[in-house]
Design a protein around this motif. Structure first.
Motif, PDB file in Angstrom:
ATOM      1  N   ASP A 135     -15.382  59.630 -28.787  1.00 22.15           N
ATOM      2  CA  ASP A 135     -16.050  60.848 -29.252  1.00 22.15           C
ATOM      3  C   ASP A 135     -15.778  62.026 -28.319  1.00 22.15           C
ATOM      4  O   ASP A 135     -15.903  61.905 -27.093  1.00 22.15           O
ATOM      5  N   GLN A 136     -15.376  63.145 -28.913  1.00 22.70           N
ATOM      6  CA  GLN A 136     -15.138  64.401 -28.212  1.00 22.70           C
ATOM      7  C   GLN A 136     -13.994  64.319 -27.190  1.00 22.70           C
ATOM      8  O   GLN A 136     -13.916  65.124 -26.263  1.00 22.70           O
ATOM      9  N   VAL A 137     -13.098  63.355 -27.361  1.00 22.25           N
ATOM     10  CA  VAL A 137     -11.930  63.282 -26.479  1.00 22.25           C
ATOM     11  C   VAL A 137     -10.989  64.449 -26.769  1.00 22.25           C
ATOM     12  O   VAL A 137     -10.752  64.800 -27.925  1.00 22.25           O
ATOM     13  N   GLN A 138     -10.458  65.062 -25.711  1.00 20.07           N
ATOM     14  CA  GLN A 138      -9.506  66.151 -25.853  1.00 20.07           C
ATOM     15  C   GLN A 138      -8.099  65.552 -25.929  1.00 20.07           C
ATOM     16  O   GLN A 138      -7.626  64.912 -24.989  1.00 20.07           O
ATOM     17  N   LEU A 139      -7.420  65.773 -27.070  1.00 18.53           N
ATOM     18  CA  LEU A 139      -6.112  65.187 -27.302  1.00 18.53           C
ATOM     19  C   LEU A 139      -5.050  66.237 -27.614  1.00 18.53           C
ATOM     20  O   LEU A 139      -4.008  65.929 -28.189  1.00 18.53           O
ATOM     21  N   SER A 140      -5.289  67.445 -27.218  1.00 14.36           N
ATOM     22  CA  SER A 140      -4.350  68.524 -27.500  1.00 14.36           C
ATOM     23  C   SER A 140      -2.972  68.226 -26.920  1.00 14.36           C
ATOM     24  O   SER A 140      -2.839  67.801 -25.765  1.00 14.36           O
ATOM     25  N   GLN A 141      -1.939  68.404 -27.734  1.00 13.50           N
ATOM     26  CA  GLN A 141      -0.548  68.205 -27.324  1.00 13.50           C
ATOM     27  C   GLN A 141      -0.229  66.745 -26.999  1.00 13.50           C
ATOM     28  O   GLN A 141       0.758  66.455 -26.324  1.00 13.50           O
ATOM     29  N   LYS A 199     -12.788  47.764 -26.239  1.00 14.77           N
ATOM     30  CA  LYS A 199     -14.239  47.626 -26.231  1.00 14.77           C
ATOM     31  C   LYS A 199     -14.894  48.348 -25.059  1.00 14.77           C
ATOM     32  O   LYS A 199     -15.626  47.768 -24.258  1.00 14.77           O
ATOM     33  N   GLY A 200     -14.649  49.632 -24.964  1.00 21.29           N
ATOM     34  CA  GLY A 200     -15.259  50.445 -23.917  1.00 21.29           C
ATOM     35  C   GLY A 200     -15.516  51.844 -24.410  1.00 21.29           C
ATOM     36  O   GLY A 200     -15.723  52.076 -25.604  1.00 21.29           O
ATOM     37  N   SER A 201     -15.480  52.806 -23.494  1.00 17.62           N
ATOM     38  CA  SER A 201     -15.765  54.193 -23.865  1.00 17.62           C
ATOM     39  C   SER A 201     -14.879  55.164 -23.092  1.00 17.62           C
ATOM     40  O   SER A 201     -14.667  55.013 -21.888  1.00 17.62           O
ATOM     41  N   LEU A 202     -14.368  56.154 -23.848  1.00 14.72           N
ATOM     42  CA  LEU A 202     -13.604  57.262 -23.274  1.00 14.72           C
ATOM     43  C   LEU A 202     -14.225  58.589 -23.707  1.00 14.72           C
ATOM     44  O   LEU A 202     -13.544  59.612 -23.733  1.00 14.72           O
ATOM     45  N   ALA A 203     -15.494  58.578 -24.040  1.00 21.35           N
ATOM     46  CA  ALA A 203     -16.148  59.770 -24.575  1.00 21.35           C
ATOM     47  C   ALA A 203     -15.941  60.974 -23.654  1.00 21.35           C
ATOM     48  O   ALA A 203     -16.099  60.883 -22.441  1.00 21.35           O
ATOM     49  N   LYS A 204     -15.520  62.081 -24.254  1.00 24.96           N
ATOM     50  CA  LYS A 204     -15.328  63.364 -23.572  1.00 24.96           C
ATOM     51  C   LYS A 204     -14.251  63.299 -22.482  1.00 24.96           C
ATOM     52  O   LYS A 204     -14.223  64.138 -21.579  1.00 24.96           O
ATOM     53  N   ALA A 205     -13.368  62.326 -22.578  1.00 26.84           N
ATOM     54  CA  ALA A 205     -12.244  62.268 -21.637  1.00 26.84           C
ATOM     55  C   ALA A 205     -11.210  63.331 -22.003  1.00 26.84           C
ATOM     56  O   ALA A 205     -11.142  63.801 -23.138  1.00 26.84           O
ATOM     57  N   ASP A 206     -10.399  63.709 -21.025  1.00 24.51           N
ATOM     58  CA  ASP A 206      -9.320  64.664 -21.250  1.00 24.51           C
ATOM     59  C   ASP A 206      -8.002  63.890 -21.280  1.00 24.51           C
ATOM     60  O   ASP A 206      -7.487  63.457 -20.256  1.00 24.51           O
ATOM     61  N   MET A 207      -7.471  63.715 -22.498  1.00 23.30           N
ATOM     62  CA  MET A 207      -6.221  62.994 -22.696  1.00 23.30           C
ATOM     63  C   MET A 207      -5.158  63.923 -23.271  1.00 23.30           C
ATOM     64  O   MET A 207      -4.287  63.500 -24.024  1.00 23.30           O
ATOM     65  N   SER A 208      -5.206  65.169 -22.895  1.00 23.00           N
ATOM     66  CA  SER A 208      -4.255  66.147 -23.427  1.00 23.00           C
ATOM     67  C   SER A 208      -2.898  66.015 -22.744  1.00 23.00           C
ATOM     68  O   SER A 208      -2.791  65.554 -21.600  1.00 23.00           O
ATOM     69  N   ASN A 209      -1.860  66.377 -23.479  1.00 25.84           N
ATOM     70  CA  ASN A 209      -0.490  66.383 -22.952  1.00 25.84           C
ATOM     71  C   ASN A 209      -0.034  65.025 -22.433  1.00 25.84           C
ATOM     72  O   ASN A 209       0.780  64.951 -21.507  1.00 25.84           O
ATOM     73  N   MET A 210      -0.541  63.956 -23.021  1.00 23.50           N
ATOM     74  CA  MET A 210      -0.104  62.616 -22.641  1.00 23.50           C
ATOM     75  C   MET A 210       1.120  62.198 -23.456  1.00 23.50           C
ATOM     76  O   MET A 210       1.339  62.673 -24.574  1.00 23.50           O
ATOM     77  N   THR A 211       1.897  61.286 -22.898  1.00 26.15           N
ATOM     78  CA  THR A 211       3.000  60.660 -23.612  1.00 26.15           C
ATOM     79  C   THR A 211       2.632  59.197 -23.833  1.00 26.15           C
ATOM     80  O   THR A 211       2.402  58.466 -22.864  1.00 26.15           O
ATOM     81  N   LEU A 212       2.554  58.787 -25.108  1.00 23.58           N
ATOM     82  CA  LEU A 212       2.054  57.462 -25.435  1.00 23.58           C
ATOM     83  C   LEU A 212       3.126  56.606 -26.104  1.00 23.58           C
ATOM     84  O   LEU A 212       3.844  57.067 -26.994  1.00 23.58           O
ATOM     85  N   SER A 213       3.205  55.337 -25.672  1.00 27.51           N
ATOM     86  CA  SER A 213       4.099  54.368 -26.289  1.00 27.51           C
ATOM     87  C   SER A 213       3.467  52.986 -26.129  1.00 27.51           C
ATOM     88  O   SER A 213       3.061  52.622 -25.025  1.00 27.51           O
ATOM     89  N   LYS A 214       3.397  52.244 -27.219  1.00 25.89           N
ATOM     90  CA  LYS A 214       2.708  50.953 -27.185  1.00 25.89           C
ATOM     91  C   LYS A 214       1.320  51.141 -26.574  1.00 25.89           C
ATOM     92  O   LYS A 214       0.938  50.466 -25.607  1.00 25.89           O
ATOM     93  N   PHE A 215       0.586  52.058 -27.167  1.00 22.06           N
ATOM     94  CA  PHE A 215      -0.735  52.453 -26.669  1.00 22.06           C
ATOM     95  C   PHE A 215      -1.777  51.996 -27.674  1.00 22.06           C
ATOM     96  O   PHE A 215      -1.663  52.280 -28.866  1.00 22.06           O
TER      97      PHE A 215
END
Length: 218
Positions: free
Chosen positions: A164-170, A140-156
Motif C-alpha cells: 500500500d502506497q508504495v512509490q513505483l515511479s519509473q 508474506k510481509g509488508s512494504l507499505a509506503k516504501a520507495d521503490m522508484s527507478n528500480m530495475t527488476l528481473s525475476k522479482f
C-alpha cells in the motif's frame, strides 16, 4: 512473465560456524567477517565502508545507528533481526535471506541484489531507489509506503505482501505478478504498469486511482 515455480539460490552456509561477540570485533572500513554466527546482541553506532560479510548468520541481532555503505554480503542469513533505519546504500547482496526481520526505513538505495529473500519481514518506509534486483522475493510481509522508484527488476516476486502506497515511479512492472498483494493506492504510472499481472479486484482499485469510473452494473 515470472514463474512462481522458479526458486532463488539459498545462502550457502556451512555447519559449525564460530560464535562472534560484537564486543570482540570493532568494525572498520573494508573489514571482513566470515564463517561466523552473531546472535543475541545489540549492534549500536557501528560504521564501516566497504565491509565484507561472507558465510555469516545474524540471529536475534538489533542494529541501531548503523551504516554499512558499499558493503558486500555473500551467503548471509538474518533471522529475527531488527535492522530498522540501517544504511546499506550501494550494497551488493548475493544469496542473502531475511526471515522474520524488522526492516522499517532500511535504506538500500543504489544496491545490487541477487538471490535475496525477504520472508515474513516488515520493511515499511524502506528505501530501494535505483536498486537493481534480480532473483528477489518478498513473501508474506509488508512494504507499505516504501520507495521503490527507478528500480530495475528481473525475476522479482511479490507474494502476499502489503504494498500500500508504495512509490513505483519509473519502475517497470511488466511481467511482475502483484495479484496476491494488498494495496489501496500506489505511486505508479499507467506506462510503468504495462503488462503487470493483477487481480480483477485490483483492476478496479487501479481504475479508481487513475480517475476512471467503473460501471459495476450488469
Amino acid at each position: 512473465m515470472t514463474s512462481k515455480k522458479e526458486k532463488l539460490e539459498a545462502p550457502k552456509i556451512p555447519d559449525g560456524l564460530a560464535a562472534l561477540a560484537v564486543s570482540d570485533d570493532e568494525w572498520a572500513d573494508e573489514h571482513e567477517i566470515s564463517d561466523s554466527i552473531i546472535q543475541d546482541c545489540h549492534i549500536h553506532n557501528q560504521s564501516a565502508y566497504k565491509a565484507c560479510f561472507d558465510r555469516v548468520v545474524f540471529n536475534n541481532a538489533v542494529f541501531r545507528g548503523t551504516s554499512l555503505r558499499k558493503a558486500e554480503f555473500t551467503d548471509v542469513r538474518f533471522e529475527n533481526c531488527d535492522l530498522s533505519n540501517i544504511e546499506l546504500s550501494e550494497t551488493i547482496m548475493h544469496r542473502v535471506s531475511f526471515h522474520n526481520c524488522k526492516l522499517l526505513g532500511m535504506d538500500i538505495t543504489g544496491s545490487a541484489l541477487r538471490n535475496v529473500l525477504f520472508e515474513h519481514c516488515y520493511a515499511d518506509y524502506a528505501v530501494l531507489r535505483f536498486t537493481n534486483a534480480k532473483g528477489v522475493k518478498f513473501d508474506k510481509g509488508s512494504l507499505a509506503k516504501a520507495d521503490m522508484s527507478n528500480m530495475t527488476l528481473s525475476k522479482f516476486y511479490l507474494q502476499e505482501t502489503n504494498i500500500d502506497q508504495v512509490q513505483l515511479s519509473q519502475t517497470k512492472l511488466g511481467g511482475i505478478d502483484i495479484s496476491s498483494c494488498e494495496f489501496n493506492g500506489l505511486g505508479v504510472s499507467m506506462e510503468d504498469l504495462r503488462r503487470c499481472i493483477i487481480s480483477p479486484a485490483q483492476a478496479i482499485t487501479l481504475a479508481t486511482i487513475f480517475g476512471l469510473v467503473v460501471n459495476r452494473e450488469d
